[in-house]
Design a protein around this motif. Structure first.
Motif, short mmCIF file in Angstrom:
data_model
loop_
_atom_site.label_atom_id
_atom_site.label_comp_id
_atom_site.label_asym_id
_atom_site.label_seq_id
_atom_site.Cartn_x
_atom_site.Cartn_y
_atom_site.Cartn_z
N LYS A 29 -3.72 1.17 -3.06
CA LYS A 29 -4.60 0.89 -1.35
C LYS A 29 -5.13 -0.66 -1.85
CE LYS A 29 -6.82 5.51 -1.85
NZ LYS A 29 -8.10 6.00 -1.50
N PRO A 30 -5.23 -0.93 -0.35
CA PRO A 30 -6.09 -2.38 -0.57
C PRO A 30 -6.87 -2.77 -1.78
CG PRO A 30 -4.90 -2.08 1.25
CD PRO A 30 -4.90 -1.07 1.05
N SER B 8 -1.55 -4.31 2.45
CA SER B 8 -1.41 -3.74 3.41
C SER B 8 -0.20 -3.72 4.47
CB SER B 8 -3.37 -3.79 4.66
OG SER B 8 -3.17 -5.33 4.85
N ALA C 76 0.86 -1.27 -0.04
CA ALA C 76 0.22 0.03 0.15
C ALA C 76 0.69 0.96 -0.34
CB ALA C 76 -0.82 0.23 1.24
#
Length: 115
Positions: free
Chosen positions: A86-87, A115, A14
């Protein structure tokens, strides 16, 4: 026929970046637009970004300000620069080309954001 080959997927943490590339070959005369879509098992395929033959771009709301699409008409490629990943960006990303109103799809490339 239009053939699309994606490359550049992979695993990233991330906040990191990835660059996807799509090479188009075959009957490319009449291409109207190229773009990227993504899909997960839980969601329908959704727009990530698209660029028209005239250079107009459009982005999905969730990626605006983080992703950038760019086309190279001389090389018949389209790239997607993905920053601040982002995840929830984890998905299979598909390259799409529209020729005379008909869509063509690549085989997809997996992007996984940890993450």
């Amino acid at each position: 026929q239009v053939q699309l080959v994606e490359s550049g997927g992979g695993l990233v943490q991330a906040g990191g970046s990835l660059r996807l590339s799509c090479a188009v070959s075959g009957s490319i005369f009449g291409l109207n637009a190229m773009g990227w879509y993504r899909q997960t098992p839980e969601k329908q395929r959704e727009l990530v970004a698209v660029i028209t033959s005239g250079g107009t771009t459009n982005y999905g709301d969730s990626v605006k300000g983080r992703f950038t699409i760019a086309g190279d008409n001389a090389k018949n490629t389209v790239a997607l620069q993905m920053n601040s990943l982002k995840p929830e960006d984890t998905a299979v990303y598909y390259c799409d080309a529209v020729r005379f109103g008909l869509p063509y799809w690549g085989q997809g490339t997996q992007v996984t954001v940890s993450s």
